[in-house]
Structures are given as C-alpha cells and as structure tokens.
Write an enzyme that holds these catalytic residues in place. Structure first.
Site, PDB file in Angstrom:
ATOM      1  N   CYS A 208      -0.238  -6.142  -0.839  1.00 45.76           N
ATOM      2  CA  CYS A 208      -1.082  -5.409  -1.918  1.00 45.76           C
ATOM      3  C   CYS A 208      -0.443  -5.017  -3.213  1.00 45.76           C
ATOM      4  O   CYS A 208      -0.357  -5.637  -4.072  1.00 45.76           O
ATOM      5  CB  CYS A 208      -1.634  -4.019  -1.006  1.00 45.76           C
ATOM      6  SG  CYS A 208      -3.170  -3.752  -1.459  1.00 45.76           S
TER       7      CYS A 208
ATOM      8  N   HIS B 199      -3.754  -6.533   3.979  1.00 45.10           N
ATOM      9  CA  HIS B 199      -2.771  -5.827   4.516  1.00 45.10           C
ATOM     10  C   HIS B 199      -2.430  -6.823   6.107  1.00 45.10           C
ATOM     11  O   HIS B 199      -3.403  -6.794   7.171  1.00 45.10           O
ATOM     12  CB  HIS B 199      -3.084  -4.496   4.994  1.00 45.10           C
ATOM     13  CG  HIS B 199      -3.130  -3.614   3.730  1.00 45.10           C
ATOM     14  ND1 HIS B 199      -1.993  -2.986   3.513  1.00 45.10           N
ATOM     15  CD2 HIS B 199      -4.087  -3.507   2.904  1.00 45.10           C
ATOM     16  CE1 HIS B 199      -2.083  -2.415   2.488  1.00 45.10           C
ATOM     17  NE2 HIS B 199      -3.348  -2.548   1.877  1.00 45.10           N
TER      18      HIS B 199
ATOM     19  N   GLU C 203      -0.321  -6.196   8.031  1.00 43.54           N
ATOM     20  CA  GLU C 203      -0.090  -5.275   9.231  1.00 43.54           C
ATOM     21  C   GLU C 203      -1.099  -4.696   9.928  1.00 43.54           C
ATOM     22  O   GLU C 203      -1.019  -3.890  10.818  1.00 43.54           O
ATOM     23  CB  GLU C 203       1.020  -4.210   8.623  1.00 43.54           C
ATOM     24  CG  GLU C 203       0.428  -3.140   7.797  1.00 43.54           C
ATOM     25  CD  GLU C 203      -0.008  -3.550   6.445  1.00 43.54           C
ATOM     26  OE1 GLU C 203       0.139  -4.650   5.905  1.00 43.54           O
ATOM     27  OE2 GLU C 203      -0.499  -2.734   5.682  1.00 43.54           O
TER      28      GLU C 203
HETATM   29  N1  LIG Z   1      -2.904  -0.780  -0.761  1.00 42.91           N
HETATM   30  C1  LIG Z   1      -2.492  -0.953  -1.900  1.00 42.91           C
HETATM   31  O1  LIG Z   1      -1.219  -1.278  -1.925  1.00 42.91           O
HETATM   32  C2  LIG Z   1      -3.224  -0.665  -3.199  1.00 42.91           C
HETATM   33  C3  LIG Z   1      -2.751  -1.393  -4.499  1.00 42.91           C
HETATM   34  C4  LIG Z   1      -3.232  -0.739  -5.801  1.00 42.91           C
HETATM   35  N2  LIG Z   1      -3.179   0.761  -5.820  1.00 42.91           N
HETATM   36  C5  LIG Z   1      -4.837  -1.015  -5.853  1.00 42.91           C
HETATM   37  O2  LIG Z   1      -5.584   0.059  -5.713  1.00 42.91           O
HETATM   38  O3  LIG Z   1      -5.302  -1.863  -6.043  1.00 42.91           O
END
Ligand SMILES: NC(=O)CC[C@H](N)C(=O)O
Length: 350
Positions: free
Chosen positions: A234, A319, A321
């Site tokens: 992410c 994600h 995970e």
């Molecule tokens: N879940 C995250 O790592 C979010 C990544 C980043 N803050 C976004 O909103 O795109």
C-alpha cells in the site's frame, strides 16, 4: 444528544451523537466491507480520517482487542446508519462503550447512503463532527507521523526488517507465520543502523496520508531496494514507485473495502483483495522506473501491483495480509520469502 457531520462544502448530515467528546475533524472516507470494523478502526492508515460504514448495521459482534491492528483506535470519528446498542455476553466489549472509553466520537442513525453519494460526487473532503452545542469551526487537519520504537517478533531464520510508516499488526503476523523473524524500525532509521540488523529482506509497510511527505527519505529507500529483496504494501508500494522516479495521484474517493477485484496482467487471473487507499501510482509515470505492472484494478484500471525488471522488488497497492477481507493473496508473502531465501525472484503468480 443530536449531532452532525458537516463537510467543507457546508452540507450537514444529522444523527444521534455517541460519546462524551463533542467535536472531531478529519477527512471523510467510506468503507464498503460488510464486516471488519475492529480492524478498520485500528488500522493506522486511517489515522486522521472519519470513516463512514456503508454496511447498515455495525457493532453486532462487539469489539475484541485481539482483533486490533494497532494499539489504539486510529480514526478521528465513526459514522454509522445503525449501531448495535447492547452490551454483549462474555468478555466482548460493546463497540460504543469502547469508542466512548477511547474518546472517539461516533454518529449513528445517519443517512449514510446520502452521505456516501455526496462523497462520491464531491470526493473525500475534510469534515467536522459536532454536537448541537458546538458549531463547525474552521479547522486545520493535523498531520500525523508514525512514531514507533524498534520492535521484534518471531524466531524464524529469515530476518525481515519492516520499515514502519504506520504498520498493521497482521503484516507482522503474516511474516512470522511464514517462518520469519521480524524487526520493525521507524521510517527514518539511518541506513547504518538498518545494516547493523543484518537483514535478509525488507517490507515497506502501509501508512496514512500522502506518500510524498516521505520524499526526503526516498534516496535511502531506493538504496535499500537496489540491494535487498523488498515487498511494498500500500503506502510502501507507492513509496517504492516514487523512489524510482514514478508519480502518484489522489483518487477522488479512494478504495476502501474487502472485495476489490484485481487482475494479474500476465495471467489474466482475477482475485479479490482488501483495500484501503486514496493515492495510486500513475501508470504513465512508470516508463523509466524499471517497474512493470503486476496487478491492475478491474474497476478503474488503476495500478495495483508492480515488479521491478532489474531488482528483487515487488509491491502491491492492496493488502495481502487482508484483515479484514479475503485471504487469497497470502501467496504474495510466500513468494517474497522464497525470493529472500533464493536471492532471486520467485513469483508463482506471474
Ligand atoms: N493503506 C495504506 O497504506 C494507505 C496508503 C495511502 N495513505 C493512501 O491513502 O493511498
């Protein structure tokens, strides 16, 4: 007590106020999963955001501390259509009691459908939650920086260093379950200190906010990624793309839910993923980065994963995970560990 959420365009949505804390500000975003509120509320990537749950009934299985993704509730506020009002049997906390104990305000009986339609139209905007007695003032959203001490988990032979931008506990658990020992280090740890840890590979974690705010460290992250196997998740994925010269942009209202379809562009296989992000890597910015697209979002074709043509780097916007959400991307951790072991790319997906 009556209360409401007021967006920056002046539109307000009324509801029943829960909690003693009568004011909160944040960026308003919505989450579309049917379950997983405990993980969502404690995921550090949601720091500074007010989360609207699209599922109409929240709190019916209580709040269990073991389901938390970090040590505290990270969101600034919670908006629900209907909140389970009762105390549950056994040692299950009630969601409302837990939010109140932690001074996180919540609104229930809100027309979340109308509010989400508004966000889809206007984008994720700053908003304030307030009671009748306190009006929506002008406000500045606070920038929160992840601040963790070095932490260790697991006893496996493979030593993974997790660069912490606001990591979820489930990332550490996934690595430990694959037989790793994990050291979590703050995002600004000096290279010389990182090297002393004798790492076999790195994971760049998820985290809140705009990835560009970490730009002064990009040279360090690129240095790591050209020398060790790296998996980005992410925010970690976005940072890797940026460190190699790519660009990111903010989506109008982001992807937050547990059933976002992604496609492996090589195999054409579609799988369901858990997502929580506002920013994406710009496809056209990847040309001279050495990155190839690994996954693409089926709905809006945005970049969902990258592999590097020269270095042992892979990254995903979603994600693997899960927590909450589908667990069909556990393979990504397994392939990463094999890559670390064999010092060459192992990818059963591509
Ligand atoms: N879940 C995250 O790592 C979010 C990544 C980043 N803050 C976004 O909103 O795109």
């Amino acid at each position: 007590m009556k209360g409401c959420i007021t967006l920056t365009n002046g539109n307000s949505f009324a509801g029943e106020w829960l909690g003693d804390n009568q004011y909160s500000a944040g960026e308003v975003v919505f989450y579309t999963g049917m379950t997983g509120y405990e993980q969502v509320l404690t995921d550090p990537s949601y720091q500074g955001q007010i989360v609207v749950f699209s599922y109409p009934f929240i709190g019916n299985y209580g709040f269990q501390p073991e389901s938390m993704e970090s040590a505290k509730i990270q969101v600034s506020g919670v908006i629900m259509a209907e909140c389970f009002p009762f105390q549950l049997e056994g040692d299950r906390h009630s969601l409302v009691a837990y939010l109140n104990e932690k001074q996180i305000p919540a609104l229930t009986n809100v027309d979340t459908r109308a509010l989400i339609q508004q966000i889809r139209k206007e984008g994720s905007v700053p908003a304030v939650m307030h009671t009748e007695s306190i009006t929506a003032d002008s406000f500045q959203l606070e920038e929160c920086w992840p601040r963790t001490a070095v932490k260790k988990a697991g006893t496996g032979d493979m030593h993974i260093v997790l660069i912490d931008f606001g990591y979820k506990k489930s990332i550490v658990n996934s690595l430990v379950n694959e037989g790793c020992s994990v050291t979590v280090v703050p995002f600004d740890t000096e290279m010389s200190d990182i090297e002393k840890l004798n790492p076999d590979g790195f994971v760049f974690s998820n985290g809140a906010g705009d990835p560009m705010r970490f730009s002064s460290y990009f040279h360090r992250y690129k240095n790591i990624a050209t020398r060790y196997p790296v998996l980005g998740i992410c925010l970690g994925h976005q940072i890797l793309a940026l460190a190699f010269g790519g660009e990111t942009m903010k989506l109008k209202f982001g992807h937050r839910g547990a059933n976002h379809p992604v496609m492996n562009v090589k195999t054409g296989k579609v799988s369901m993923s858990s997502q929580n992000h506002s920013y994406v890597v710009k496809k056209e910015s990847l040309k001279s980065t050495g990155f190839n697209i690994w996954f693409e979002n089926v709905n809006d074709k945005s970049v969902e994963g990258l592999v590097h043509s020269q270095y042992e780097i892979s990254s995903v916007q979603f994600h693997p995970e899960a927590a909450p959400g589908p667990q069909e991307h556990a393979q990504i951790f397994q392939d990463f560990i094999k890559t670390v072991q064999h010092k060459e790319k192992v990818r059963s997906y591509a």
